[in-house]
Design a protein around this motif. Sequence first.
Motif, mmCIF file in Angstrom:
data_model
loop_
_atom_site.group_PDB
_atom_site.id
_atom_site.type_symbol
_atom_site.label_atom_id
_atom_site.label_comp_id
_atom_site.label_asym_id
_atom_site.label_seq_id
_atom_site.Cartn_x
_atom_site.Cartn_y
_atom_site.Cartn_z
ATOM 1 N N THR A 55 -3.606 5.920 -11.528
ATOM 2 C CA THR A 55 -4.772 6.695 -11.130
ATOM 3 C C THR A 55 -5.611 5.835 -10.193
ATOM 4 O O THR A 55 -5.533 4.592 -10.229
ATOM 5 N N VAL A 56 -6.403 6.483 -9.349
ATOM 6 C CA VAL A 56 -7.151 5.783 -8.313
ATOM 7 C C VAL A 56 -8.628 6.113 -8.423
ATOM 8 O O VAL A 56 -9.007 7.274 -8.612
ATOM 9 N N GLU A 57 -9.446 5.066 -8.308
ATOM 10 C CA GLU A 57 -10.899 5.221 -8.285
ATOM 11 C C GLU A 57 -11.417 4.529 -7.035
ATOM 12 O O GLU A 57 -11.128 3.339 -6.814
ATOM 13 N N ALA A 58 -12.157 5.264 -6.219
ATOM 14 C CA ALA A 58 -12.663 4.722 -4.964
ATOM 15 C C ALA A 58 -13.903 3.879 -5.215
ATOM 16 O O ALA A 58 -14.815 4.293 -5.941
ATOM 17 N N HIS A 59 -13.923 2.690 -4.609
ATOM 18 C CA HIS A 59 -15.084 1.807 -4.622
ATOM 19 C C HIS A 59 -15.452 1.533 -3.171
ATOM 20 O O HIS A 59 -15.020 0.532 -2.585
ATOM 21 N N GLY A 60 -16.215 2.412 -2.570
ATOM 22 C CA GLY A 60 -16.513 2.287 -1.156
ATOM 23 C C GLY A 60 -15.258 2.563 -0.354
ATOM 24 O O GLY A 60 -14.629 3.619 -0.497
ATOM 25 N N ASN A 61 -14.868 1.595 0.463
ATOM 26 C CA ASN A 61 -13.649 1.734 1.257
ATOM 27 C C ASN A 61 -12.408 1.222 0.521
ATOM 28 O O ASN A 61 -11.315 1.239 1.076
ATOM 29 N N ARG A 62 -12.584 0.764 -0.694
ATOM 30 C CA ARG A 62 -11.478 0.192 -1.454
ATOM 31 C C ARG A 62 -11.095 1.116 -2.600
ATOM 32 O O ARG A 62 -11.919 1.894 -3.111
ATOM 33 N N LYS A 63 -9.828 1.026 -2.996
ATOM 34 C CA LYS A 63 -9.322 1.817 -4.109
ATOM 35 C C LYS A 63 -8.922 0.886 -5.256
ATOM 36 O O LYS A 63 -8.256 -0.125 -5.041
ATOM 37 N N SER A 64 -9.328 1.257 -6.444
ATOM 38 C CA SER A 64 -8.935 0.519 -7.634
ATOM 39 C C SER A 64 -7.876 1.324 -8.371
ATOM 40 O O SER A 64 -8.064 2.515 -8.639
ATOM 41 N N TYR A 65 -6.759 0.671 -8.698
ATOM 42 C CA TYR A 65 -5.629 1.353 -9.325
ATOM 43 C C TYR A 65 -5.570 1.014 -10.814
ATOM 44 O O TYR A 65 -5.680 -0.146 -11.208
ATOM 45 N N SER A 66 -5.394 2.047 -11.631
ATOM 46 C CA SER A 66 -5.247 1.883 -13.078
ATOM 47 C C SER A 66 -3.934 2.527 -13.518
ATOM 48 O O SER A 66 -3.428 3.449 -12.859
ATOM 49 N N TYR B 249 0.806 -1.225 0.000
ATOM 50 C CA TYR B 249 0.000 0.000 0.000
ATOM 51 C C TYR B 249 0.844 1.283 0.000
ATOM 52 O O TYR B 249 0.504 2.239 -0.716
ATOM 53 N N PRO B 250 1.948 1.350 0.749
ATOM 54 C CA PRO B 250 2.808 2.535 0.612
ATOM 55 C C PRO B 250 3.384 2.678 -0.795
ATOM 56 O O PRO B 250 3.548 3.792 -1.299
ATOM 57 N N ALA B 251 3.699 1.533 -1.428
ATOM 58 C CA ALA B 251 4.220 1.577 -2.796
ATOM 59 C C ALA B 251 3.161 2.126 -3.753
ATOM 60 O O ALA B 251 3.460 2.927 -4.650
ATOM 61 N N LEU B 252 1.916 1.705 -3.568
ATOM 62 C CA LEU B 252 0.831 2.203 -4.418
ATOM 63 C C LEU B 252 0.596 3.700 -4.193
ATOM 64 O O LEU B 252 0.356 4.448 -5.148
ATOM 65 N N THR B 253 0.681 4.127 -2.938
ATOM 66 C CA THR B 253 0.527 5.553 -2.636
ATOM 67 C C THR B 253 1.630 6.364 -3.306
ATOM 68 O O THR B 253 1.384 7.444 -3.858
ATOM 69 N N TYR B 254 2.844 5.820 -3.286
ATOM 70 C CA TYR B 254 3.974 6.510 -3.921
ATOM 71 C C TYR B 254 3.768 6.607 -5.432
ATOM 72 O O TYR B 254 4.026 7.655 -6.045
#
Length: 209
Positions: free
Chosen positions: A100-111, A87-92
């Motif tokens: 790019t990030v799309e929120a799905h409720g409490n989850r994030k989908s990464y593209s 998760y820190p790697a994805l945030t970086y």
Amino acid sequence: MMKHRHICNMWTHPLAWLRANGMERRRGGHRGGGDGEMTRGRKFGAEDLQLLLLALISERPAHGYELIKELAARSNGYYSPSPGMVYPALTYLEELSQVTVEAHGNRKSYSLAPEGMSRLDSQREHVDLMLAKLRHVGRKMELARRAYAGEEIGEQGAAGWTKEMIEARRALKHALLLRDDADEAEQQRIAAILRRATAEIIGEAMPGC
């Protein structure tokens, strides 16, 4: 009579094979090593993990948990980085605008973003090699699991290699061992042979060929 056949007769137990190949999991550590350790002391560092995540995301958008599961699946459970690494790697990567990030409720989908694709393209050979290592380790883990369970293992084994492939690999190792004391000129000759063979295996043309 033995219940199964091992690819290499040097080892008669999967645990011995894992130890000999530097793949035994450390006690008390996370599966696959908390620092991303792979085989023979080589590691997947922070940048390697970022590239692996980009490669998986390039195939399809995914949640962080799905990426963790995919890495574990490709290595047959051997390499499964913790959420504290992923998760820190994805945030970086998000901060670098490579995903790019799309929120799905409490989850994030990464593209994958264009910047991420550019980074992947610039590191394509390295990324392909890391993915190949994951596949290779996964096959070895499957071989060890089957051997430990007493299952019959054919000539090709879990790796799917033919008898001819196995014998050729072994013959190359023996040939290099016999030339261990080669002088500089002989080493240059051998290196040229290996470069030509490598280029032919991966389908690339050598300069001047």
